[in-house]
Design a protein around this motif. Sequence first.
Motif, PDB file in Angstrom:
ATOM      1  N   VAL A   1      82.091   3.342  62.727  1.00  0.00           N
ATOM      2  CA  VAL A   1      81.899   2.136  62.015  1.00  0.00           C
ATOM      3  C   VAL A   1      81.001   1.954  61.159  1.00  0.00           C
ATOM      4  O   VAL A   1      79.598   2.439  61.383  1.00  0.00           O
ATOM      5  N   GLY A   2      81.307   1.872  59.724  1.00  0.00           N
ATOM      6  CA  GLY A   2      80.297   1.931  58.654  1.00  0.00           C
ATOM      7  C   GLY A   2      79.982   0.518  58.203  1.00  0.00           C
ATOM      8  O   GLY A   2      80.945  -0.250  58.100  1.00  0.00           O
TER       9      GLY A   2
ATOM     10  N   ASP B   1      75.916  -0.999  43.120  1.00  0.00           N
ATOM     11  CA  ASP B   1      76.498  -1.002  41.950  1.00  0.00           C
ATOM     12  C   ASP B   1      77.687  -0.119  42.032  1.00  0.00           C
ATOM     13  O   ASP B   1      77.893   0.663  42.997  1.00  0.00           O
ATOM     14  N   PRO B   2      78.780   0.055  40.871  1.00  0.00           N
ATOM     15  CA  PRO B   2      79.693   0.994  41.034  1.00  0.00           C
ATOM     16  C   PRO B   2      79.556   2.414  41.478  1.00  0.00           C
ATOM     17  O   PRO B   2      80.373   2.964  42.037  1.00  0.00           O
ATOM     18  N   GLY B   3      78.412   2.920  41.140  1.00  0.00           N
ATOM     19  CA  GLY B   3      78.103   4.405  41.180  1.00  0.00           C
ATOM     20  C   GLY B   3      77.214   4.434  42.363  1.00  0.00           C
ATOM     21  O   GLY B   3      76.606   5.692  42.697  1.00  0.00           O
ATOM     22  N   HIS B   4      76.631   3.514  43.235  1.00  0.00           N
ATOM     23  CA  HIS B   4      75.861   3.763  44.098  1.00  0.00           C
ATOM     24  C   HIS B   4      76.163   2.510  45.284  1.00  0.00           C
ATOM     25  O   HIS B   4      75.925   1.387  44.951  1.00  0.00           O
ATOM     26  N   VAL B   5      75.967   3.056  46.584  1.00  0.00           N
ATOM     27  CA  VAL B   5      76.133   2.567  47.824  1.00  0.00           C
ATOM     28  C   VAL B   5      74.858   2.771  48.882  1.00  0.00           C
ATOM     29  O   VAL B   5      74.673   3.717  48.602  1.00  0.00           O
ATOM     30  N   ARG B   6      74.637   1.981  49.687  1.00  0.00           N
ATOM     31  CA  ARG B   6      73.930   2.123  50.818  1.00  0.00           C
ATOM     32  C   ARG B   6      74.994   2.059  52.065  1.00  0.00           C
ATOM     33  O   ARG B   6      75.988   1.222  52.146  1.00  0.00           O
ATOM     34  N   LEU B   7      74.514   2.790  53.160  1.00  0.00           N
ATOM     35  CA  LEU B   7      75.587   2.940  54.245  1.00  0.00           C
ATOM     36  C   LEU B   7      74.928   2.986  55.364  1.00  0.00           C
ATOM     37  O   LEU B   7      73.592   4.002  55.431  1.00  0.00           O
ATOM     38  N   ARG B   8      75.158   2.316  56.493  1.00  0.00           N
ATOM     39  CA  ARG B   8      74.687   2.704  57.932  1.00  0.00           C
ATOM     40  C   ARG B   8      75.919   3.136  58.865  1.00  0.00           C
ATOM     41  O   ARG B   8      76.764   2.270  58.433  1.00  0.00           O
TER      42      ARG B   8
ATOM     43  N   ALA C   1      72.936  10.057  59.341  1.00  0.00           N
ATOM     44  CA  ALA C   1      73.902  10.300  58.161  1.00  0.00           C
ATOM     45  C   ALA C   1      75.029  10.746  58.970  1.00  0.00           C
ATOM     46  O   ALA C   1      75.348  10.908  60.069  1.00  0.00           O
ATOM     47  N   CYS C   2      76.340  10.300  58.087  1.00  0.00           N
ATOM     48  CA  CYS C   2      77.730  10.609  58.545  1.00  0.00           C
ATOM     49  C   CYS C   2      78.599  11.055  57.527  1.00  0.00           C
ATOM     50  O   CYS C   2      78.739  10.102  56.456  1.00  0.00           O
ATOM     51  N   GLY C   3      78.871  12.285  57.358  1.00  0.00           N
ATOM     52  CA  GLY C   3      79.580  12.522  56.191  1.00  0.00           C
ATOM     53  C   GLY C   3      80.963  11.959  55.857  1.00  0.00           C
ATOM     54  O   GLY C   3      81.371  11.687  55.119  1.00  0.00           O
ATOM     55  N   THR C   4      81.579  12.029  57.155  1.00  0.00           N
ATOM     56  CA  THR C   4      82.974  11.430  56.998  1.00  0.00           C
ATOM     57  C   THR C   4      82.824   9.918  56.676  1.00  0.00           C
ATOM     58  O   THR C   4      83.768   9.373  56.211  1.00  0.00           O
ATOM     59  N   GLY C   5      81.736   9.341  57.406  1.00  0.00           N
ATOM     60  CA  GLY C   5      81.639   7.990  57.294  1.00  0.00           C
ATOM     61  C   GLY C   5      81.497   7.604  55.762  1.00  0.00           C
ATOM     62  O   GLY C   5      81.863   6.567  55.082  1.00  0.00           O
ATOM     63  N   ALA C   6      80.525   8.591  54.969  1.00  0.00           N
ATOM     64  CA  ALA C   6      80.414   8.306  53.494  1.00  0.00           C
ATOM     65  C   ALA C   6      81.663   8.299  52.630  1.00  0.00           C
ATOM     66  O   ALA C   6      81.970   7.566  51.889  1.00  0.00           O
ATOM     67  N   CYS C   7      82.455   9.393  53.152  1.00  0.00           N
ATOM     68  CA  CYS C   7      83.849   9.418  52.457  1.00  0.00           C
ATOM     69  C   CYS C   7      84.604   8.165  52.582  1.00  0.00           C
ATOM     70  O   CYS C   7      85.242   7.967  51.630  1.00  0.00           O
ATOM     71  N   ALA C   8      84.719   7.659  53.975  1.00  0.00           N
ATOM     72  CA  ALA C   8      85.786   6.682  54.243  1.00  0.00           C
ATOM     73  C   ALA C   8      85.109   5.472  53.342  1.00  0.00           C
ATOM     74  O   ALA C   8      85.759   4.602  53.013  1.00  0.00           O
ATOM     75  N   ALA C   9      83.801   5.152  53.341  1.00  0.00           N
ATOM     76  CA  ALA C   9      83.280   4.018  52.804  1.00  0.00           C
ATOM     77  C   ALA C   9      83.466   4.102  51.518  1.00  0.00           C
ATOM     78  O   ALA C   9      83.931   3.138  50.662  1.00  0.00           O
TER      79      ALA C   9
ATOM     80  N   TRP D   1      86.023  10.842  44.576  1.00  0.00           N
ATOM     81  CA  TRP D   1      87.562  10.404  45.131  1.00  0.00           C
ATOM     82  C   TRP D   1      88.276   9.855  43.857  1.00  0.00           C
ATOM     83  O   TRP D   1      87.934   8.733  43.513  1.00  0.00           O
ATOM     84  N   PRO D   2      89.260  10.698  43.266  1.00  0.00           N
ATOM     85  CA  PRO D   2      89.881  10.103  41.936  1.00  0.00           C
ATOM     86  C   PRO D   2      90.888   9.067  42.389  1.00  0.00           C
ATOM     87  O   PRO D   2      90.996   8.277  41.542  1.00  0.00           O
ATOM     88  N   GLY D   3      91.343   8.918  43.797  1.00  0.00           N
ATOM     89  CA  GLY D   3      92.490   7.952  44.021  1.00  0.00           C
ATOM     90  C   GLY D   3      93.387   8.292  44.708  1.00  0.00           C
ATOM     91  O   GLY D   3      93.346   9.332  45.444  1.00  0.00           O
ATOM     92  N   ALA D   4      94.235   7.323  45.212  1.00  0.00           N
ATOM     93  CA  ALA D   4      95.338   7.731  45.938  1.00  0.00           C
ATOM     94  C   ALA D   4      96.045   9.183  45.957  1.00  0.00           C
ATOM     95  O   ALA D   4      96.234   9.426  44.734  1.00  0.00           O
ATOM     96  N   GLY D   5      96.091   9.819  47.192  1.00  0.00           N
ATOM     97  CA  GLY D   5      96.814  10.852  47.045  1.00  0.00           C
ATOM     98  C   GLY D   5      96.126  12.200  46.785  1.00  0.00           C
ATOM     99  O   GLY D   5      96.606  13.280  46.875  1.00  0.00           O
ATOM    100  N   GLN D   6      94.736  11.933  46.347  1.00  0.00           N
ATOM    101  CA  GLN D   6      93.960  13.038  45.945  1.00  0.00           C
ATOM    102  C   GLN D   6      92.919  13.375  47.111  1.00  0.00           C
ATOM    103  O   GLN D   6      92.335  12.274  47.733  1.00  0.00           O
ATOM    104  N   PRO D   7      92.393  14.509  47.204  1.00  0.00           N
ATOM    105  CA  PRO D   7      91.244  14.754  47.995  1.00  0.00           C
ATOM    106  C   PRO D   7      89.954  14.263  47.784  1.00  0.00           C
ATOM    107  O   PRO D   7      89.786  14.019  46.749  1.00  0.00           O
ATOM    108  N   VAL D   8      89.423  13.946  48.999  1.00  0.00           N
ATOM    109  CA  VAL D   8      87.929  13.519  48.707  1.00  0.00           C
ATOM    110  C   VAL D   8      87.030  14.933  48.785  1.00  0.00           C
ATOM    111  O   VAL D   8      87.073  15.682  49.706  1.00  0.00           O
ATOM    112  N   GLN D   9      85.922  14.832  47.983  1.00  0.00           N
ATOM    113  CA  GLN D   9      84.918  15.918  47.712  1.00  0.00           C
ATOM    114  C   GLN D   9      83.555  15.192  48.196  1.00  0.00           C
ATOM    115  O   GLN D   9      83.278  14.252  47.631  1.00  0.00           O
ATOM    116  N   MET D  10      82.854  15.973  49.223  1.00  0.00           N
ATOM    117  CA  MET D  10      81.582  15.648  49.444  1.00  0.00           C
ATOM    118  C   MET D  10      80.644  16.860  49.054  1.00  0.00           C
ATOM    119  O   MET D  10      80.967  17.674  49.736  1.00  0.00           O
TER     120      MET D  10
END
Length: 274
Positions: free
Chosen positions: A191-192, A198-205, A216-224, A251-260
């Motif tokens: 659960v994130g 702003d559009p280029g910066h978020v905070r996450l727990r 920290a959670c890498g997959t959680g950052a990707c999902a967020a 993440w460019p968008g739908a159908g594309q892979p996420v890079q972390m």
Amino acid sequence: MRFTKMHGLGNDFVVLDGVRQTLSITPALAARLADRRFGIGCDQVLLVEAPRLPGTDFHYRIFNADGSEVEQCGNGARCFARFVHDAGLTDKTEIPVGTAAGPILLRVQPDEQITVDMGVPRLVPAQIPFLADADAPTYTLDLDGETVELAAVSMGNPHAVLRVDSVDSAPVTSLGPRIERHPRFPNRVNVGFLQVQDPGHVRLRVWERGAGETLACGTGACAAVVAGRRWGLLDARVAVSLPGGTLVIQWPGAGQPVQMTGPAARVFDGEIDL
């Protein structure tokens, strides 16, 4: 048993070399190793094994602190890349690795940062898994009469993402466990709690299933970032600030892979007598 203690932004791991030593890891043993008072102590135990999937160099297994085995861990994947590279198991800077969720590609950058191709996010409810009739950017979840709105995303493991005004006051430890075990998530869920700066910066727990809140959670950052992009709030490249440090997610968008991209550090090597 020889082990290496590592961390990615404070999300800490016990890494076991199952290539050069014969290991049989059970849930009970993983929980014992992860215990911070009676074992070594970590959020997850990572096991490096010989490859199982075609076209991969290694296989990557992950056990949570409670001993449950899970499909994917992004911070762990960066530590996995650092471990096999530094231990001399490979001299490649691009390392294809198999996981229970499928293959991923790890890249060791010249600046010692690690980039992980996390694959295309899964958004179809049955693939997350999440009980819903159809894919939607936002779902409403009932919690004993209280309702919350969230996104559901799989990055090889299931994630729920909630938008909050401030992560500092977010009900991570009270709401996290209730959502983790909600019956609409048959395999439980991470659960994130996402705060958009702003559009280029978020905070996450992140409240991690089987581990509780981690630094920290890498997959959680990707999902967020996937959730925020689908909500129309975020750019294609986002800095995600977690309690343990910052990851860069693209993440460019739908159908594309996420890079972390982020760091991975070795803390110490040791042996434990079992």
